[in-house]
Design a protein around this motif. Structure first.
Motif, PDB file in Angstrom:
ATOM      1  N   VAL A  99      39.145  44.049  39.175  1.00  0.00           N
ATOM      2  CA  VAL A  99      39.709  42.803  38.657  1.00  0.00           C
ATOM      3  C   VAL A  99      39.144  42.518  37.271  1.00  0.00           C
ATOM      4  O   VAL A  99      38.166  43.128  36.841  1.00  0.00           O
ATOM      5  N   GLY A 106      44.731  42.834  37.600  1.00  0.00           N
ATOM      6  CA  GLY A 106      43.876  43.793  38.283  1.00  0.00           C
ATOM      7  C   GLY A 106      44.399  45.198  38.085  1.00  0.00           C
ATOM      8  O   GLY A 106      45.564  45.404  37.687  1.00  0.00           O
ATOM      9  N   TYR A 122      47.133  38.373  40.027  1.00  0.00           N
ATOM     10  CA  TYR A 122      46.565  37.451  41.009  1.00  0.00           C
ATOM     11  C   TYR A 122      46.257  36.138  40.306  1.00  0.00           C
ATOM     12  O   TYR A 122      46.156  36.080  39.078  1.00  0.00           O
ATOM     13  N   GLY A 126      38.717  36.428  38.308  1.00  0.00           N
ATOM     14  CA  GLY A 126      38.177  37.507  39.117  1.00  0.00           C
ATOM     15  C   GLY A 126      36.717  37.722  38.758  1.00  0.00           C
ATOM     16  O   GLY A 126      36.386  37.854  37.577  1.00  0.00           O
ATOM     17  N   LEU A 138      37.511  38.601  47.445  1.00  0.00           N
ATOM     18  CA  LEU A 138      37.433  38.329  46.008  1.00  0.00           C
ATOM     19  C   LEU A 138      36.630  37.058  45.773  1.00  0.00           C
ATOM     20  O   LEU A 138      36.887  36.023  46.399  1.00  0.00           O
ATOM     21  N   ASP A 140      35.410  34.246  42.733  1.00  0.00           N
ATOM     22  CA  ASP A 140      35.927  33.767  41.447  1.00  0.00           C
ATOM     23  C   ASP A 140      34.982  32.785  40.761  1.00  0.00           C
ATOM     24  O   ASP A 140      35.392  32.029  39.879  1.00  0.00           O
ATOM     25  N   MET A 153      47.959  42.510  47.580  1.00  0.00           N
ATOM     26  CA  MET A 153      47.121  41.491  46.948  1.00  0.00           C
ATOM     27  C   MET A 153      47.575  40.073  47.294  1.00  0.00           C
ATOM     28  O   MET A 153      47.306  39.127  46.566  1.00  0.00           O
TER      29      MET A 153
END
Length: 254
Positions: A99, A106, A122, A126, A138, A140, A153
């Motif tokens: 990512v 990504g 996405y 990321g 994932l 963030d 995803m």
């Protein structure tokens, strides 16, 4: 910074559980150290098939690479576009999935030769990625971890990471070890071990002193990078711009 102060500063205001779950605390011992490229702004790290795989960040310098453990040298690498800031990577089947920070883009690469296999989009930022069973997790930078289908995803669920009943922010690079999610907490010397079902932090690993031992300098040179050699039960850690990578073992847990 003490463990308690670090988590007070990072924890979000919330109503705590009446009886927060107990949290184990561990130190470490260095098993061995290895060379690491001090120009690498380490964002993601994992072990596979006898080699380390590393993703680095910074615009114009982001790449993924297969590294030789003994020398720290790149045996193969693929650079990201100059306008993308690389973040975490993980293996899924024959692919490496990675990512980027704020691009919402990504990438997929072949683990065999690091050649691109395609991109995906996405929402949000990321930071770190890892596989938990057949799902990709994932981070963030918030207190939430998102679980995604690695093929599409698409989000399949999420969990809030909590320490002492309070949401914990700055979840960064991720690794899965024996069913637990291990995560660096950005700008600290701490790794947390997370129950992926509940989001509760069940253990803290304090790596204070390792940055100084590595000879890393500067505020950006923080601990980041966790890799697990499941076959030989070896745990590797490093940091951004660190000239050393370490194999460590947990110690003094209690």
């Amino acid at each position: 910074m003490s463990l308690l102060l670090a988590f007070v500063l990072l924890a979000e205001p919330a109503v705590a559980d009446p009886v927060p779950p107990p949290v184990e605390r561990c130190g470490y011992r260095v098993v061995q150290s290895y060379p690491h490229d001090s120009a690498s702004f380490t964002q993601g790290l994992f072990w596979d098939g006898g080699h380390l795989y590393e993703a680095t960040g910074q615009y114009g310098h982001s790449r993924i690479a297969r590294l030789d453990l003994e020398t720290g040298k790149a045996l193969a690498e693929t650079k990201l576009p100059d306008d993308q800031f690389g973040e975490g990577i993980t293996r899924w089947g024959h692919q490496i999935i990675g990512v980027t920070w704020q691009n919402g883009v990504g990438h997929r690469w072949s683990i065999k030769d690091l050649k691109p296999l395609g991109d995906f989009a996405y929402d949000g930022e990321g930071w770190g990625v890892a596989m938990v069973g057949d799902r990709l997790v994932l981070s963030d930078g918030s207190s939430d971890l998102r679980f995604l289908d690695p093929a599409t995803m698409k989000e399949q669920g999420r969990v809030t990471v909590r320490f002492g009943g309070r949401p914990l922010r700055m979840i960064n690079e991720l690794e899965t070890i024996d069913g637990q999610i291990w995560a660096n907490i950005w700008m600290t010397d701490l790794i947390v071990r997370i129950d992926p079902a509940s989001g509760d932090v069940v253990s803290l690993v304090d790596l204070s002193g390792l940055k100084a031992d590595a000879g890393a300098r500067g505020s950006d040179s923080v601990l980041n990078g966790i890799a697990w050699d499941a076959k030989k039960k070896r745990l590797f850690v490093t940091g951004k711009y660190w000239p050393k990578l370490y194999e460590i073992a947990l110690a003094d847990c209690g």
